[in-house]
Design a protein around this motif. Structure first.
Motif, PDB file in Angstrom:
ATOM      1  N   ARG B  17      -2.509   6.636   2.148  1.00  0.00           N
ATOM      2  CA  ARG B  17      -2.528   5.299   2.749  1.00  0.00           C
ATOM      3  C   ARG B  17      -3.463   4.380   1.961  1.00  0.00           C
ATOM      4  NH1 ARG B  17      -5.447   3.133   7.489  1.00  0.00           N
ATOM      5  NH2 ARG B  17      -5.925   5.253   8.106  1.00  0.00           N
ATOM      6  N   GLY B  20      -1.774   3.386  -1.032  1.00  0.00           N
ATOM      7  CA  GLY B  20      -0.712   2.484  -0.605  1.00  0.00           C
ATOM      8  C   GLY B  20      -1.221   1.072  -0.389  1.00  0.00           C
ATOM      9  N   MET B  21      -2.396   0.961   0.203  1.00  0.00           N
ATOM     10  CA  MET B  21      -2.951  -0.364   0.447  1.00  0.00           C
ATOM     11  C   MET B  21      -3.284  -1.059  -0.866  1.00  0.00           C
ATOM     12  SD  MET B  21      -5.335   0.284   3.781  1.00  0.00           S
ATOM     13  CE  MET B  21      -5.571  -1.344   4.460  1.00  0.00           C
ATOM     14  N   LEU B  22      -3.812  -0.315  -1.819  1.00  0.00           N
ATOM     15  CA  LEU B  22      -4.115  -0.894  -3.130  1.00  0.00           C
ATOM     16  C   LEU B  22      -2.842  -1.372  -3.814  1.00  0.00           C
ATOM     17  CD1 LEU B  22      -6.883   1.335  -4.754  1.00  0.00           C
ATOM     18  CD2 LEU B  22      -6.970  -1.104  -4.193  1.00  0.00           C
ATOM     19  N   GLY B  24      -0.089  -2.189  -2.385  1.00  0.00           N
ATOM     20  CA  GLY B  24       0.383  -3.345  -1.630  1.00  0.00           C
ATOM     21  C   GLY B  24      -0.312  -4.619  -2.062  1.00  0.00           C
ATOM     22  N   LEU B  25      -1.620  -4.538  -2.216  1.00  0.00           N
ATOM     23  CA  LEU B  25      -2.391  -5.699  -2.661  1.00  0.00           C
ATOM     24  C   LEU B  25      -1.874  -6.183  -4.019  1.00  0.00           C
ATOM     25  CD1 LEU B  25      -4.933  -7.389  -1.877  1.00  0.00           C
ATOM     26  CD2 LEU B  25      -6.221  -5.907  -3.414  1.00  0.00           C
TER      27      LEU B  25
END
Lengths: 156, 244, 49
Positions: B17, B20-22, B24-25
């Protein structure tokens, strides 16, 4: 308790399915069916004669250059719509869309009465490929021609 | 089905996750960059002026909804062929993103239609078929939300998913098969070169966003399925008296 | 064409609201799924012990 939740879930499912199917059916039969040909060209309209007299119909074509008469005080608009073969005089109330001008593609909703198309709604058909056919061409040929030129454009 | 399926543990999922957030950014920064660049290089259109720039969000949304539904079709077919839960989950993840992009395409089309065509909406073949596509996949998601049995849910979903995907070529070809208010597809020769470049880079950026969405949702659905499977084991274990 | 600015801004703003909104939804769903999996793992090992 779980049975209650199950029952409620199933009831919601049934309602949801009915709504979706209802919307689907309405779209298909209420919307698409009549409108597979979204508009008639002036030539097609005139060919139908009394069949389209005072019946709700859509008419599409190009604004004949120099034909636009706009009375800003009375919000009264008159112009001639052409497909390169035939022309129809259009009368409309209210200001046209901002892109309305000579040679623009236009689709009007309204009724054909006594040789004049009384439009209640004007729409712009924006497309550079929207061209009037050469004299003698039928609208069908015009559309075929339009697609042909498009394909040529794409391959060149 | 439930027993012995996906074994996933939480720690690696948490790590995924964070990555994933990185990602996404990064994906969203890329989209912001392509939008800013295209707006800066696009000169006003002779008919539409600056309104032409709505093309850079409307058309990528439409193209990428088709990519999402293509994934739905492939995954649904594979599910029907092999019966693997993973394919069902992938189809569901792609269908959710696809419905999102279809809704966005419709809304952006309305925003573009009002100032150019003069109307928000009309029932021509292109608009109608796109609305039908949207409702099929909204129905797909409702179906999934209300069917609890994973096998039945997967079979019904695969059927509806394929039915919906059949509509995609109809939507694409509608402007050529029928006479519509919506114009036919543009090609590089009918577009200013700046517009072509701008449209392409925005389409690619949105594609990356869409693929990121699908991947992320797919991973989440696998975690959910693993948790469900464990709960089922617990339930079976209770009934079987293992805990006694 | 200053008249059209609200439409242009609206289109881009809507795109960002929809995409970022879905992103937030995705992250929430992921957190919930992890929590559920943790819970299930705990329950399972707790039951066997």
């Amino acid at each position: 308790m779980s049975g209650n939740v199950e029952g409620r879930k199933r009831a919601t499912l049934v309602v949801a399915v009915v709504i979706v199917l209802g919307a689907f059916g309405y779209l298909l039969y209420g919307g698409l069916d009549k409108n597979v040909v979204f508009f008639l060209t002036p030539q097609e309209l005139l060919a139908k004669g009394t069949q389209v007299e005072d019946v709700p119909v859509r008419l599409g074509g190009m604004v004949a250059p120099g034909s636009v008469k706009w009375d800003a005080d009375k919000l009264d608009l008159r112009f001639v719509l052409m497909d390169g073969v035939k022309t129809v005089e259009v009368h409309s109330k209210g200001a046209p869309p901002q892109m309305f001008r000579d040679n623009m593609g236009v689709v009007c909703e309204g009724r054909f009465r006594n040789g004049i198309f009384e439009s209640t709604n004007l729409m712009i058909k924006h497309s550079e490929e929207y061209r009037a056919p050469k004299p003698g061409q039928t609208p069908q040929e015009m559309y075929k021609e339009m697609f042909k030129t498009l394909k040529q454009d794409a391959s060149s | 089905m439930g027993v012995g399926t996906v074994e996933l543990s939480v720690a690696p999922a948490r790590a995924r996750r964070s990555t994933g957030m990185l990602i996404g950014l990064g994906v969203f920064l890329l989209l912001a960059a392509t939008q800013a660049y295209s707006i800066s290089i696009s000169t006003p259109d002779r008919d539409m002026g600056h309104l032409q720039k709505i093309m850079y969000v409307h058309v990528p949304a439409a193209w990428n909804m088709m990519i999402a539904y293509f994934i739905v079709a492939i995954a649904s077919l594979r599910y029907l062929w092999k019966g693997r839960e993973k394919d069902d989950l992938l189809a569901a993840a792609a269908a959710e993103t696809g419905a999102l992009m279809t809704g966005l395409t419709l809304a952006l089309g309305m925003i573009w239609g009002k100032p150019t065509w003069g109307i928000w909406w009309t029932w021509d073949a292109r608009l109608t078929s796109t609305a039908v596509l949207f409702f099929i996949y909204v129905g797909y998601l409702i179906l999934r939300a209300f069917v609890d049995d994973p096998d039945r849910r997967a079979q019904w979903s695969a059927a509806v998913g394929l039915l919906g995907a059949l509509n995609v070529p109809i939507v694409y070809m509608s402007v050529r098969w029928w006479r519509t208010l919506h114009q036919v597809q543009s090609s590089p020769s009918t577009l200013d070169p700046n517009y072509t470049l701008s449209l392409r880079i925005n389409a690619i950026a949105v594609m990356i966003v869409v693929l990121f969405f699908i991947r992320h949702r797919y991973q989440t659905m696998q975690l959910e399925a693993a948790a469900d499977a464990m709960h089922e084991r617990i339930a079976l274990g209770d009934r079987g008296g293992i805990n006694a | 064409m200053p008249d059209n600015m609200p439409f242009i801004i609206g289109a881009f703003a809507l795109t960002w609201v929809v995409l970022l909104g879905y992103l937030v939804h995705l992250y929430r769903a992921r957190r919930d799924a992890e929590r559920r999996l943790q819970q299930a793992t705990d329950d399972l090992s707790g039951g066997i012990k």
